[in-house]
Scaffold this motif. Structure first.
Motif, PDB file in Angstrom:
ATOM      1  N   LYS B 322       0.912  -1.217  -0.198  1.00  0.00           N
ATOM      2  CA  LYS B 322      -0.014  -0.031   0.072  1.00  0.00           C
ATOM      3  C   LYS B 322       0.899   1.340  -0.097  1.00  0.00           C
ATOM      4  O   LYS B 322       0.579   2.345  -0.645  1.00  0.00           O
ATOM      5  CB  LYS B 322      -0.802   0.026   1.278  1.00  0.00           C
ATOM      6  N   GLU B 325       2.262   1.803  -3.289  1.00  0.00           N
ATOM      7  CA  GLU B 325       1.411   2.307  -4.008  1.00  0.00           C
ATOM      8  C   GLU B 325       1.219   3.869  -4.225  1.00  0.00           C
ATOM      9  O   GLU B 325       1.005   4.253  -5.051  1.00  0.00           O
ATOM     10  CB  GLU B 325       0.027   1.498  -4.063  1.00  0.00           C
ATOM     11  N   LYS B 328       4.182   5.618  -5.860  1.00  0.00           N
ATOM     12  CA  LYS B 328       4.057   5.623  -7.189  1.00  0.00           C
ATOM     13  C   LYS B 328       2.846   6.594  -7.666  1.00  0.00           C
ATOM     14  O   LYS B 328       3.202   7.102  -8.705  1.00  0.00           O
ATOM     15  CB  LYS B 328       3.569   4.144  -7.749  1.00  0.00           C
ATOM     16  N   SER B 329       1.941   6.802  -6.838  1.00  0.00           N
ATOM     17  CA  SER B 329       0.963   7.644  -7.274  1.00  0.00           C
ATOM     18  C   SER B 329       1.483   9.313  -7.094  1.00  0.00           C
ATOM     19  O   SER B 329       1.408   9.809  -7.887  1.00  0.00           O
ATOM     20  CB  SER B 329      -0.360   7.566  -6.385  1.00  0.00           C
TER      21      SER B 329
END
Lengths: 408, 380
Positions: B322, B325, B328-329
């Motif tokens: 998470k 993630e 990366k966003s």
């Protein structure tokens, strides 16, 4: 070679650690690709280590007098918690909370001093007890939960001096002013020193060693001013660093230039002889312990300023950091030997090691091993030199060149 | 003495002068992060001048991960996973652990800022003691993500990834009740309560969640806390230290259970659970039903062999995934992902990315660890 001696003063050994410190800084700067010698990193270095260096000043005096204080970390944590709690729960203004904290430091110091000086219990045991008492107390009064510190304290723990005046200097003008004051003070002291020497010896000393010294120190101060002053706008020579510098000046003067300071060395060197020559040994013990706890209180307050909260495990093992700084600075375990300046260099060696290894991404595990080895190496080097009755490697290097030059 | 006063006076006066001068004048350098002029005075400073919501950052940027220590399995696993996954994703990773020392962690985060990190992931030792350095990171345009624990008392935090800590507590409380009914026959039961390290903001929430389940049963007499210690501060275990929990259990057993049987103990994590079980065995008691947390290897074996009734898995890989993630966003310029859950940290409302924990007992262990070969190895 003789010229170097004239500039630096007779004893070159004291510069060995400075050489080590400078080489560490240079090596780390190269290894980290220039991340070591930057304004922000040096600001971090001072802000993040000022509390240990302040503890080390007090610890030096305790060790010189022939004892040790294991309670400083607990006392610092306890006082930090008192300040945070009195500001939060009793709604006191931050200034009052700080005064209460410093007063608590004095009372704790008097308590420790009482057991050491009046009852004659060795400092190791007195402060071992203190370590447990105040560690327990901080957990007790905090109920083991962190307490937010008054936000104003951030200025003392991690703050910067203000920006003012013309912008064309390109520097933080507070830092620039400090640099100018430092340089002026140095010239004034150097002038005073040579006048005193002239009075004593009845002849005027040569001017050029002084001139070179002033140029050298001027370059160092100038560079430091540039380094600290040229960071991001809004940053400057850090406030905790400034507090540290003021304390260094004050305690350097106390230990080297006042009767009380000489008494500390006398008692630490030979307690019996000191007592016979009229030194009040008990008073010296008492005041040294009192002073140590006061400095520990100050360190604790600055730390919660930086952390923005006081925590139940604040101060854990700080005493060990302070003690290693003192010993790397060349103080003797048996007492009587050590200076504030050398202790600060010792503390900075540890701080730079820590900081440099972190910049290189080395973990806390290996950092700890390396710091332990450095401590051993520094003290072994010192002890070896003393038992051999020789001067340090550095002055021996110069020695050879000197004799070689003379025989030519 | 006179000399001393002179020096002290001079030093203090210079400070006073610097500050008072500043008070009555204004000016000096001003912050202009966007203009090239400012960045030229700033050239030696590694801090980036983009804000986190701008256009993301380079795909090979540096990511800092500051963990409290590597003394328990979950942190060691987190450290390895972050290193592998960040490097696989193409980032430069700086992973450091602070040996449970707050000043050390403060300096580590500062050194990550120096190293030009674009995102710093912080698993705090004490969530409220990093205010200054996190604000420094924020000023440098770095995104700060709290990992596993809330970052309190600071404005310098962009989001926190954690397992729902109250939910975790509820699961622990429910697992204890289920275990008692299953293993110890009909009630009423004698139980004791343990809490985690008070400096960890999750610990009181675990306790609170568990008490939501247990308190009604205590009130109606189905459960009796024989020692009477039911406040979090009485039950807390400083620094999550197993040894401290074991000695507390020892003294409770010798003080209150010389003529009684203990049936169950609420334990906030696995290390403390094992300490409790060992203490009970040493005191000659039947092993009580004990809850746990983290699914440490040792405890997975104990659950499998029936010594520890249950543990709660907060799979570290889910937490790390998470977090990555979110990184990366941010890298793609999409900012922090949206979330409904917010928590006030004392200064601001922080985005919380909550993940669901799972209870592990002997019955379901094989299903839960089906994708975890290392732990499946233990279930033999």
């Amino acid at each position: 070679m003789r010229a170097i001696k004239k500039v630096l003063g007779g004893d070159l050994k004291q510069y060995a650690m400075i050489v080590v410190l400078c080489s560490l800084i240079i090596i780390f700067n190269i290894a980290s690709g220039g991340k070591m010698v930057t304004p922000s990193n040096f600001q971090n270095l001072l802000s993040g280590n000022a509390y240990v260096l302040i503890l080390a000043i007090g610890m030096l005096m305790v060790i010189v007098v022939g004892h040790i204080d294991l309670a400083v970390g607990s006392v610092a944590g306890f006082v930090g918690m008192i300040v945070a709690i009195s500001a939060r729960d009793f709604n006191l203004p931050w200034g009052a909370a700080v005064l209460i904290g410093l007063a608590a430091g004095v009372i704790i110091g008097a308590w420790q001093g009482f057991f050491l000086a009046k009852l004659g219990i060795p400092g190791f045991i007195t402060t071992l007890g203190g370590m447990m008492i105040f560690r327990g107390a901080v957990i007790w009064i905090s109920k083991s939960i962190s307490v937010p510190a008054p936000p104003e304290l951030k200025f003392f723990g991690a703050g910067y001096l203000p920006e003012w005046g013309p912008a064309w200097t390109g520097l933080n003008n507070s830092t620039l002013l400090l640099g100018i004051i430092a340089f002026a003070a140095f010239i004034w002291m150097e002038g005073n020193g040579s006048r005193r020497k002239a009075k004593l010896t009845g002849q005027r000393g040569e001017v050029w060693p002084s001139a070179i010294k002033i140029m050298l120190i001027g370059a160092v101060i100038g560079y430091a001013t540039y380094l600290f002053g040229s960071g991001r706008p809004g940053t400057s020579f850090p406030v905790p660093g400034l507090i540290l510098v003021i304390l260094i000046i004050v305690y350097h003067t106390i230990t080297e230039r006042t009767p009380f300071g000489r008494h500390i060395y006398a008692v630490g060197g030979n307690k019996g002889a000191a007592a016979l020559s009229g030194v009040n040994v008990k008073k010296v013990y008492f005041l040294t312990m009192l002073n140590m706890s006061l400095l520990a209180a100050l360190a604790g307050i600055m730390f919660i300023g930086r952390s923005t909260a006081a925590g139940p495990s604040d101060g854990t093992s700080w005493e060990m950091d302070a003690i290693s700084a003192v010993f790397i600075g060349g103080a003797a375990v048996s007492g009587g030997i050590g200076t504030v300046r050398a202790t600060m260099i010792g503390g900075l060696v540890m701080a730079v090691l820590n900081n440099g290894l972190m910049l290189l991404g080395v973990g806390a595990d290996r950092t700890q091993v390396i710091k332990g080895l450095v401590l051993l190496a520094a003290v072994a080097f010192d002890v070896y030199n003393k038992t051999q009755g020789k001067s340090s490697i550095i002055s021996r290097l110069f020695q050879k060149k000197e004799t070689a030059a003379e025989t030519k | 003495m006179k000399k001393l006063f002179k020096t002290a006076l001079a030093a203090t006066l210079s400070l006073a002068l610097a500050i008072s001068l500043a008070a009555c004048t204004s000016g000096g350098r001003t912050e202009q992060p966007a203009s090239p002029a400012a960045s030229s005075t700033d050239s030696s400073n590694a801090a980036p001048d983009t804000s986190i919501n701008a256009n993301g950052f380079a795909a090979d940027a540096t990511i800092g991960v500051s963990l409290p220590w590597l003394g328990t399995q979950n942190w060691q696993e987190a450290s390895d996973m972050f290193k592998n996954q960040l490097e696989t994703a193409g980032f430069k990773a700086i992973i450091q652990a602070a040996d449970n020392k707050v000043p050390q962690q403060q300096s580590q985060i500062e050194s990550m800022i120096e190293n030009g990190a674009k995102v710093i992931v912080v698993g705090p030792i004490d969530g409220s003691q990093l205010g200054t350095v996190l604000e420094k990171a924020k000023d440098a345009g770095i995104a700060v993500i709290g990992y596993d624990r809330l970052l309190e008392n600071t404005t310098g935090v962009d989001g926190v990834v954690q397992f729902g800590s109250i939910e975790t507590g509820r699961l622990q409380g429910q697992a204890l009740l289920d275990g008692l009914a299953k293993v110890k026959g009909a009630g009423p039961y004698n139980i004791e309560l343990f809490g985690g390290g008070p400096a960890d903001p999750n610990a009181p929430n675990f306790f609170k969640g568990a008490m939501e389940i247990l308190q009604p049963k205590i009130d109606d007499g189905a459960l009796t806390v024989v020692s009477g210690q039911t406040d979090f501060t009485q039950c807390a275990t400083l620094d999550w230290d197993n040894a401290k929990a074991q000695s507390r259990m020892d003294s409770i057993l010798s003080g209150f259970y010389s003529d009684k049987e203990i049936h169950g103990v609420l334990s906030p994590n696995d290390g403390i659970a094992r300490a409790i079980i060992t203490a009970s065995e040493n005191a000659g008691q039947q092993i009580p039903v004990v809850s746990g947390l983290d699914a440490e290897n040792e405890s997975v074996e104990w659950v499998w062999s029936g010594r520890q009734y249950s543990t709660v898995a907060k799979p570290t890989d889910v937490l790390v995934a998470k977090t990555i993630e979110i990184i990366k966003s941010l890298q793609g310029g999409n900012g922090m992902p949206a979330t409904d859950v917010k928590a006030n940290n004392g200064k601001i409302d922080v985005n919380i990315y909550e993940l669901p924990p799972v209870v592990v007992t002997k019955d379901n262990a094989k299903e839960i660890f089906a994708n975890d070969p290392a732990r499946m190895e233990l279930l033999k």
